[in-house]
Design a protein around this motif. Structure first.
Motif, PDB file in Angstrom:
ATOM      1  N   PRO A   1       0.817  -1.212   0.000  1.00 32.10           N
ATOM      2  CA  PRO A   1       0.000   0.000   0.000  1.00 32.10           C
ATOM      3  C   PRO A   1       0.857   1.271   0.000  1.00 32.10           C
ATOM      4  O   PRO A   1       0.553   2.235  -0.719  1.00 32.10           O
ATOM      5  CB  PRO A   1      -0.830  -0.123   1.276  1.00 32.10           C
ATOM      6  CG  PRO A   1      -0.890  -1.589   1.547  1.00 32.10           C
ATOM      7  CD  PRO A   1       0.440  -2.123   1.091  1.00 32.10           C
ATOM      8  N   GLU A   2       1.932   1.276   0.776  1.00 30.71           N
ATOM      9  CA  GLU A   2       2.817   2.448   0.830  1.00 30.71           C
ATOM     10  C   GLU A   2       3.467   2.690  -0.524  1.00 30.71           C
ATOM     11  O   GLU A   2       3.644   3.828  -0.947  1.00 30.71           O
ATOM     12  CB  GLU A   2       3.897   2.275   1.902  1.00 30.71           C
ATOM     13  CG  GLU A   2       3.375   2.141   3.301  1.00 30.71           C
ATOM     14  CD  GLU A   2       3.006   0.697   3.669  1.00 30.71           C
ATOM     15  OE1 GLU A   2       3.113  -0.239   2.831  1.00 30.71           O
ATOM     16  OE2 GLU A   2       2.566   0.499   4.818  1.00 30.71           O
ATOM     17  N   GLY A   3       3.834   1.617  -1.206  1.00 24.84           N
ATOM     18  CA  GLY A   3       4.425   1.730  -2.535  1.00 24.84           C
ATOM     19  C   GLY A   3       3.469   2.356  -3.527  1.00 24.84           C
ATOM     20  O   GLY A   3       3.881   3.146  -4.384  1.00 24.84           O
ATOM     21  N   ARG A  30       5.190  12.588   3.741  1.00 26.96           N
ATOM     22  CA  ARG A  30       5.752  11.356   4.293  1.00 26.96           C
ATOM     23  C   ARG A  30       4.614  10.456   4.708  1.00 26.96           C
ATOM     24  O   ARG A  30       3.554  10.914   5.159  1.00 26.96           O
ATOM     25  CB  ARG A  30       6.718  11.621   5.433  1.00 26.96           C
ATOM     26  CG  ARG A  30       6.095  12.108   6.702  1.00 26.96           C
ATOM     27  CD  ARG A  30       7.175  12.375   7.765  1.00 26.96           C
ATOM     28  NE  ARG A  30       6.548  12.865   8.976  1.00 26.96           N
ATOM     29  CZ  ARG A  30       6.524  12.206  10.122  1.00 26.96           C
ATOM     30  NH1 ARG A  30       7.113  11.048  10.232  1.00 26.96           N
ATOM     31  NH2 ARG A  30       5.931  12.717  11.176  1.00 26.96           N
ATOM     32  N   VAL A  31       4.834   9.171   4.523  1.00 27.25           N
ATOM     33  CA  VAL A  31       3.855   8.162   4.932  1.00 27.25           C
ATOM     34  C   VAL A  31       3.983   7.981   6.432  1.00 27.25           C
ATOM     35  O   VAL A  31       5.069   7.730   6.949  1.00 27.25           O
ATOM     36  CB  VAL A  31       4.081   6.841   4.180  1.00 27.25           C
ATOM     37  CG1 VAL A  31       3.171   5.752   4.724  1.00 27.25           C
ATOM     38  CG2 VAL A  31       3.871   7.035   2.686  1.00 27.25           C
ATOM     39  N   LEU A  32       2.858   8.130   7.139  1.00 25.24           N
ATOM     40  CA  LEU A  32       2.864   7.985   8.595  1.00 25.24           C
ATOM     41  C   LEU A  32       2.624   6.546   9.030  1.00 25.24           C
ATOM     42  O   LEU A  32       3.337   6.005   9.862  1.00 25.24           O
ATOM     43  CB  LEU A  32       1.803   8.887   9.223  1.00 25.24           C
ATOM     44  CG  LEU A  32       1.984  10.384   9.045  1.00 25.24           C
ATOM     45  CD1 LEU A  32       0.791  11.128   9.636  1.00 25.24           C
ATOM     46  CD2 LEU A  32       3.278  10.834   9.698  1.00 25.24           C
ATOM     47  N   ARG A  33       1.560   5.949   8.480  1.00 27.90           N
ATOM     48  CA  ARG A  33       1.211   4.587   8.889  1.00 27.90           C
ATOM     49  C   ARG A  33       0.192   4.014   7.911  1.00 27.90           C
ATOM     50  O   ARG A  33      -0.423   4.736   7.134  1.00 27.90           O
ATOM     51  CB  ARG A  33       0.659   4.556  10.301  1.00 27.90           C
ATOM     52  CG  ARG A  33      -0.695   5.190  10.464  1.00 27.90           C
ATOM     53  CD  ARG A  33      -1.238   5.066  11.890  1.00 27.90           C
ATOM     54  NE  ARG A  33      -2.612   5.490  11.922  1.00 27.90           N
ATOM     55  CZ  ARG A  33      -3.013   6.738  12.082  1.00 27.90           C
ATOM     56  NH1 ARG A  33      -2.136   7.708  12.205  1.00 27.90           N
ATOM     57  NH2 ARG A  33      -4.290   7.038  12.108  1.00 27.90           N
ATOM     58  N   THR A  34       0.008   2.713   8.006  1.00 26.54           N
ATOM     59  CA  THR A  34      -0.995   2.020   7.208  1.00 26.54           C
ATOM     60  C   THR A  34      -1.929   1.281   8.155  1.00 26.54           C
ATOM     61  O   THR A  34      -1.479   0.567   9.050  1.00 26.54           O
ATOM     62  CB  THR A  34      -0.322   1.027   6.247  1.00 26.54           C
ATOM     63  OG1 THR A  34       0.571   1.752   5.406  1.00 26.54           O
ATOM     64  CG2 THR A  34      -1.340   0.301   5.395  1.00 26.54           C
ATOM     65  N   GLN A  89      -6.771  -0.915   2.409  1.00 20.22           N
ATOM     66  CA  GLN A  89      -6.069  -0.343   3.548  1.00 20.22           C
ATOM     67  C   GLN A  89      -6.090   1.172   3.445  1.00 20.22           C
ATOM     68  O   GLN A  89      -6.249   1.727   2.351  1.00 20.22           O
ATOM     69  CB  GLN A  89      -4.631  -0.857   3.613  1.00 20.22           C
ATOM     70  CG  GLN A  89      -4.594  -2.370   3.788  1.00 20.22           C
ATOM     71  CD  GLN A  89      -3.253  -2.877   4.243  1.00 20.22           C
ATOM     72  OE1 GLN A  89      -2.417  -2.153   4.740  1.00 20.22           O
ATOM     73  NE2 GLN A  89      -3.048  -4.185   4.079  1.00 20.22           N
ATOM     74  N   THR A  90      -5.926   1.830   4.590  1.00 24.25           N
ATOM     75  CA  THR A  90      -5.842   3.286   4.624  1.00 24.25           C
ATOM     76  C   THR A  90      -4.408   3.666   4.957  1.00 24.25           C
ATOM     77  O   THR A  90      -3.873   3.237   5.978  1.00 24.25           O
ATOM     78  CB  THR A  90      -6.796   3.877   5.686  1.00 24.25           C
ATOM     79  OG1 THR A  90      -8.133   3.480   5.373  1.00 24.25           O
ATOM     80  CG2 THR A  90      -6.714   5.397   5.709  1.00 24.25           C
ATOM     81  N   VAL A  91      -3.807   4.458   4.067  1.00 23.39           N
ATOM     82  CA  VAL A  91      -2.451   4.948   4.286  1.00 23.39           C
ATOM     83  C   VAL A  91      -2.573   6.419   4.699  1.00 23.39           C
ATOM     84  O   VAL A  91      -3.112   7.235   3.947  1.00 23.39           O
ATOM     85  CB  VAL A  91      -1.584   4.804   3.015  1.00 23.39           C
ATOM     86  CG1 VAL A  91      -0.181   5.356   3.250  1.00 23.39           C
ATOM     87  CG2 VAL A  91      -1.531   3.345   2.566  1.00 23.39           C
ATOM     88  N   GLN A  92      -2.097   6.714   5.909  1.00 26.39           N
ATOM     89  CA  GLN A  92      -2.119   8.096   6.404  1.00 26.39           C
ATOM     90  C   GLN A  92      -0.853   8.802   5.913  1.00 26.39           C
ATOM     91  O   GLN A  92       0.252   8.327   6.148  1.00 26.39           O
ATOM     92  CB  GLN A  92      -2.178   8.129   7.934  1.00 26.39           C
ATOM     93  CG  GLN A  92      -3.458   7.566   8.509  1.00 26.39           C
ATOM     94  CD  GLN A  92      -4.677   8.429   8.182  1.00 26.39           C
ATOM     95  OE1 GLN A  92      -4.585   9.631   7.977  1.00 26.39           O
ATOM     96  NE2 GLN A  92      -5.836   7.787   8.138  1.00 26.39           N
TER      97      GLN A  92
END
Length: 152
Positions: free
Chosen positions: A27-29, A83-87, A97-100
């Protein structure tokens, strides 16, 4: 409409499918690939990493106004360090999924603010993970004062 088409073509409006090594395996990718396409002003590449549960908009051509939606999304997100905080996994769907994502925004007066924006990401099988939805209301309006986000 013709001017919009020219703008899309100038911004990389091509819709070739990504090579397998370009597909997001996390998901982050998916978020990082999408945001790189935003930074590159490449609507065609954005459409590879955004779409619905049936696949990327570059393949499904859905929704029918996806090019306009991506152009608006780009105007809200470009030129903003992130910046990605969390998934956070969905409690009901392993493929969602939710990517914050945290954005460091500046308005025209140079006032800075930080905005946390949720990206909904879905796994669409062979195309990998793609961005499905972004809550742009939490990102703030580009160039406007860094006032609190609207409570929609």
């Amino acid at each position: 409409v013709a001017a919009l088409r020219l703008l899309v073509l100038a911004c990389g409006g091509g819709t070739a499918n990504p090579a397998p090594n370009e597909m997001a395996t996390t998901p982050e990718g998916a978020v990082r690939n999408f945001m790189q396409a935003v930074a590159d002003s490449n609507i065609g590449r954005m459409s590879r990493y955004w779409g619905g549960t049936k696949g990327p908009a570059s393949e499904t051509r859905q929704p029918s106004d996806y090019v306009q939606r991506l152009a608006v999304t780009q105007s809200f997100l470009r030129d903003s360090p992130f910046r990605v905080l969390r998934t956070d996994p969905s409690p009901t769907d392993a493929n969602r999924q939710t990517v914050q994502v945290e954005f460091d925004r500046s308005d025209l007066d140079g006032k800075r603010c930080v905005r946390n924006v949720p990206f909904i990401v879905v796994n669409v099988g062979k195309a990998g993970w793609i961005v499905n939805a972004i809550d742009l209301t939490t990102a703030g309006t580009p160039g406007r004062p860094c006032s609190p986000p609207s409570k929609g």
